[in-house]
Design a protein around this motif. Structure first.
Motif, PDB file in Angstrom:
ATOM      1  N   PHE A   1     -39.570  44.234 -23.237  1.00 28.33           N
ATOM      2  CA  PHE A   1     -40.077  42.870 -23.346  1.00 28.33           C
ATOM      3  C   PHE A   1     -40.304  42.480 -24.806  1.00 28.33           C
ATOM      4  O   PHE A   1     -40.237  41.301 -25.154  1.00 28.33           O
ATOM      5  CB  PHE A   1     -41.384  42.719 -22.572  1.00 28.33           C
ATOM      6  N   ASP A   2     -40.572  43.462 -25.657  1.00 24.61           N
ATOM      7  CA  ASP A   2     -40.766  43.180 -27.080  1.00 24.61           C
ATOM      8  C   ASP A   2     -39.487  42.645 -27.724  1.00 24.61           C
ATOM      9  O   ASP A   2     -39.528  42.027 -28.781  1.00 24.61           O
ATOM     10  CB  ASP A   2     -41.203  44.445 -27.828  1.00 24.61           C
ATOM     11  N   TYR A   3     -38.354  42.923 -27.081  1.00 19.97           N
ATOM     12  CA  TYR A   3     -37.070  42.481 -27.616  1.00 19.97           C
ATOM     13  C   TYR A   3     -36.527  41.270 -26.858  1.00 19.97           C
ATOM     14  O   TYR A   3     -35.355  40.949 -26.955  1.00 19.97           O
ATOM     15  CB  TYR A   3     -36.065  43.636 -27.545  1.00 19.97           C
ATOM     16  N   ALA A   4     -37.434  40.610 -26.125  1.00 18.88           N
ATOM     17  CA  ALA A   4     -37.077  39.390 -25.377  1.00 18.88           C
ATOM     18  C   ALA A   4     -35.871  39.623 -24.471  1.00 18.88           C
ATOM     19  O   ALA A   4     -34.952  38.797 -24.408  1.00 18.88           O
ATOM     20  CB  ALA A   4     -36.818  38.235 -26.337  1.00 18.88           C
ATOM     21  N   ALA A   5     -35.877  40.758 -23.785  1.00 23.15           N
ATOM     22  CA  ALA A   5     -34.759  41.098 -22.910  1.00 23.15           C
ATOM     23  C   ALA A   5     -34.624  40.095 -21.767  1.00 23.15           C
ATOM     24  O   ALA A   5     -35.613  39.641 -21.200  1.00 23.15           O
ATOM     25  CB  ALA A   5     -34.954  42.506 -22.341  1.00 23.15           C
ATOM     26  N   VAL A   6     -33.382  39.774 -21.450  1.00 23.01           N
ATOM     27  CA  VAL A   6     -33.118  38.908 -20.301  1.00 23.01           C
ATOM     28  C   VAL A   6     -33.444  39.643 -19.012  1.00 23.01           C
ATOM     29  O   VAL A   6     -34.022  39.082 -18.082  1.00 23.01           O
ATOM     30  CB  VAL A   6     -31.636  38.466 -20.292  1.00 23.01           C
ATOM     31  N   ASP A   7     -33.091  40.936 -18.976  1.00 18.34           N
ATOM     32  CA  ASP A   7     -33.347  41.728 -17.773  1.00 18.34           C
ATOM     33  C   ASP A   7     -33.274  43.211 -18.127  1.00 18.34           C
ATOM     34  O   ASP A   7     -32.867  43.586 -19.230  1.00 18.34           O
ATOM     35  CB  ASP A   7     -32.335  41.394 -16.672  1.00 18.34           C
ATOM     36  N   TYR A   8     -33.674  44.026 -17.151  1.00 21.83           N
ATOM     37  CA  TYR A   8     -33.696  45.480 -17.326  1.00 21.83           C
ATOM     38  C   TYR A   8     -33.080  46.094 -16.078  1.00 21.83           C
ATOM     39  O   TYR A   8     -33.672  46.044 -14.996  1.00 21.83           O
ATOM     40  CB  TYR A   8     -35.135  45.947 -17.520  1.00 21.83           C
ATOM     41  N   LEU A   9     -31.877  46.642 -16.210  1.00 22.69           N
ATOM     42  CA  LEU A   9     -31.159  47.199 -15.063  1.00 22.69           C
ATOM     43  C   LEU A   9     -31.326  48.709 -15.005  1.00 22.69           C
ATOM     44  O   LEU A   9     -31.224  49.395 -16.017  1.00 22.69           O
ATOM     45  CB  LEU A   9     -29.670  46.858 -15.156  1.00 22.69           C
ATOM     46  N   HIS A  10     -31.555  49.208 -13.804  1.00 22.51           N
ATOM     47  CA  HIS A  10     -31.685  50.649 -13.596  1.00 22.51           C
ATOM     48  C   HIS A  10     -30.355  51.235 -13.119  1.00 22.51           C
ATOM     49  O   HIS A  10     -29.673  50.641 -12.279  1.00 22.51           O
ATOM     50  CB  HIS A  10     -32.768  50.957 -12.556  1.00 22.51           C
ATOM     51  N   LYS A  11     -30.007  52.362 -13.675  1.00 23.36           N
ATOM     52  CA  LYS A  11     -28.844  53.109 -13.194  1.00 23.36           C
ATOM     53  C   LYS A  11     -29.245  53.910 -11.948  1.00 23.36           C
ATOM     54  O   LYS A  11     -30.380  54.372 -11.869  1.00 23.36           O
ATOM     55  CB  LYS A  11     -28.340  54.070 -14.274  1.00 23.36           C
ATOM     56  N   PRO A  12     -28.346  54.106 -11.002  1.00 22.01           N
ATOM     57  CA  PRO A  12     -26.979  53.569 -10.938  1.00 22.01           C
ATOM     58  C   PRO A  12     -26.969  52.075 -10.626  1.00 22.01           C
ATOM     59  O   PRO A  12     -27.812  51.575  -9.881  1.00 22.01           O
ATOM     60  CB  PRO A  12     -26.351  54.377  -9.799  1.00 22.01           C
ATOM     61  N   LEU A  13     -26.010  51.374 -11.197  1.00 20.33           N
ATOM     62  CA  LEU A  13     -25.936  49.928 -11.050  1.00 20.33           C
ATOM     63  C   LEU A  13     -25.360  49.524  -9.699  1.00 20.33           C
ATOM     64  O   LEU A  13     -24.534  50.219  -9.131  1.00 20.33           O
ATOM     65  CB  LEU A  13     -25.037  49.350 -12.150  1.00 20.33           C
ATOM     66  N   THR A  14     -25.820  48.393  -9.223  1.00 14.25           N
ATOM     67  CA  THR A  14     -25.216  47.774  -8.047  1.00 14.25           C
ATOM     68  C   THR A  14     -24.664  46.416  -8.471  1.00 14.25           C
ATOM     69  O   THR A  14     -25.201  45.773  -9.380  1.00 14.25           O
ATOM     70  CB  THR A  14     -26.229  47.568  -6.907  1.00 14.25           C
ATOM     71  N   LYS A  15     -23.610  45.986  -7.832  1.00 14.42           N
ATOM     72  CA  LYS A  15     -22.980  44.722  -8.202  1.00 14.42           C
ATOM     73  C   LYS A  15     -23.923  43.542  -7.983  1.00 14.42           C
ATOM     74  O   LYS A  15     -23.968  42.617  -8.796  1.00 14.42           O
ATOM     75  CB  LYS A  15     -21.696  44.523  -7.394  1.00 14.42           C
ATOM     76  N   ASP A  16     -24.692  43.587  -6.901  1.00 16.34           N
ATOM     77  CA  ASP A  16     -25.607  42.493  -6.594  1.00 16.34           C
ATOM     78  C   ASP A  16     -26.675  42.358  -7.681  1.00 16.34           C
ATOM     79  O   ASP A  16     -26.950  41.258  -8.162  1.00 16.34           O
ATOM     80  CB  ASP A  16     -26.259  42.732  -5.232  1.00 16.34           C
ATOM     81  N   ARG A  17     -27.270  43.485  -8.073  1.00 16.94           N
ATOM     82  CA  ARG A  17     -28.310  43.444  -9.101  1.00 16.94           C
ATOM     83  C   ARG A  17     -27.722  43.041 -10.447  1.00 16.94           C
ATOM     84  O   ARG A  17     -28.344  42.302 -11.222  1.00 16.94           O
ATOM     85  CB  ARG A  17     -28.975  44.826  -9.192  1.00 16.94           C
ATOM     86  N   PHE A  18     -26.517  43.512 -10.728  1.00 14.92           N
ATOM     87  CA  PHE A  18     -25.825  43.134 -11.956  1.00 14.92           C
ATOM     88  C   PHE A  18     -25.610  41.623 -12.005  1.00 14.92           C
ATOM     89  O   PHE A  18     -25.888  40.970 -13.020  1.00 14.92           O
ATOM     90  CB  PHE A  18     -24.481  43.860 -12.029  1.00 14.92           C
ATOM     91  N   ASN A  19     -25.140  41.043 -10.902  1.00 17.35           N
ATOM     92  CA  ASN A  19     -24.866  39.605 -10.862  1.00 17.35           C
ATOM     93  C   ASN A  19     -26.134  38.773 -11.040  1.00 17.35           C
ATOM     94  O   ASN A  19     -26.101  37.698 -11.655  1.00 17.35           O
ATOM     95  CB  ASN A  19     -24.184  39.240  -9.547  1.00 17.35           C
ATOM     96  N   LYS A  20     -27.239  39.251 -10.507  1.00 11.62           N
ATOM     97  CA  LYS A  20     -28.504  38.532 -10.674  1.00 11.62           C
ATOM     98  C   LYS A  20     -28.930  38.515 -12.142  1.00 11.62           C
ATOM     99  O   LYS A  20     -29.414  37.496 -12.648  1.00 11.62           O
ATOM    100  CB  LYS A  20     -29.594  39.180  -9.809  1.00 11.62           C
ATOM    101  N   ALA A  21     -28.751  39.634 -12.809  1.00 11.56           N
ATOM    102  CA  ALA A  21     -29.105  39.706 -14.231  1.00 11.56           C
ATOM    103  C   ALA A  21     -28.208  38.781 -15.055  1.00 11.56           C
ATOM    104  O   ALA A  21     -28.673  38.090 -15.963  1.00 11.56           O
ATOM    105  CB  ALA A  21     -28.986  41.148 -14.728  1.00 11.56           C
TER     106      ALA A  21
END
Length: 233
Positions: free
Chosen positions: A90-110
């Motif tokens: 959050f200190d770097y004004a991140a748009v989002d934080y994705l956890h591995k392993p990635l899913t396409k649905d979560r990726f698309n939301k980000a």
């Protein structure tokens, strides 16, 4: 509208997986994928990069080290197998934080968050002047620089005091200070950053903005006087 994207991950498998997701997304354009901070930095300096998918734990330099070395940062989506770094992100004004392993649905939301943020910034009216985006109450808000009175440390957050309202943002003072235009704001105390143009008067102990007295740290009076280009009172 397509966002130019760069993927950064020292794991070949993870990098290929993420690059494939970027390549298949209709609103993204993959301009590079790298395994280290050094190559990524060179790319960002020489190409237009709108969005960075960034791993955190990498050899030699971490994802955070990479960002610390950039004067201008693209939008960032962190990608990590660990949740330990989410708060720091959050200190770097991140748009989002994705956890591995990635899913396409979560990726698309980000990605949609990044697209929305990019569009908001692009559509901002020019005559309203400079602005920044801050994340407050899980929403990205546009705050005009000219309306900020001061910024105050508030535990793990910073409180942005504007002419109209206040915003509580998860950030450090140092990180937020780096987002502000130089020459228009000054950190006058460990807990306060002030808009120089809003100061009514000041002495060796306080700077007054409206009816509020902002404390000055020792020796800050001279620095403030230089910033205002006039002698102190």
């Amino acid at each position: 509208m397509k966002l130019n994207c760069v993927v950064v991950d020292d794991s070949t498998i993870q990098r290929i997986t993420l690059a494939k997701l970027v390549y298949e997304h209709p609103d993204l354009n993959l301009v590079g994928d790298f395994s280290n901070a050094s190559e990524t930095r060179n790319c960002i300096l020489n190409k237009q990069v709108d969005l960075l998918f960034l791993d955190i734990e990498m050899p030699v330099q971490s994802g955070f080290d990479l960002l610390d070395g950039l004067k201008a940062r693209p939008h960032i989506i962190f990608v990590s197998a660990k949740s330990d770094y989410a708060l720091k992100a959050f200190d770097y004004a991140a748009v989002d934080y994705l956890h591995k392993p990635l899913t396409k649905d979560r990726f698309n939301k980000a990605v949609q968050k990044a697209l929305d943020l990019y569009q908001l910034k692009k559509d901002g009216p020019e005559d309203d002047g400079e602005f920044i985006f801050v994340k407050s109450n899980l929403k990205n808000l546009k705050v005009f620089i000219s309306k900020i009175n001061w910024i105050e440390a508030y535990g793990d957050y910073v409180k942005i005091i504007t002419e109209d309202e206040n915003h509580l943002v998860l950030s450090t003072m140092k990180s937020f200070e780096s987002e502000l235009p130089k020459g228009r704001f000054l950190r006058v105390h460990k807990s306060f950053i002030i808009n120089i143009g809003k100061i009514l008067r000041f002495n060796s102990k306080f700077a007054e903005i409206g009816n509020t007295k902002i404390p000055l740290s020792r020796n800050k009076k001279e620095e403030l006087a230089r910033a205002l280009d006039k002698p102190g009172t």
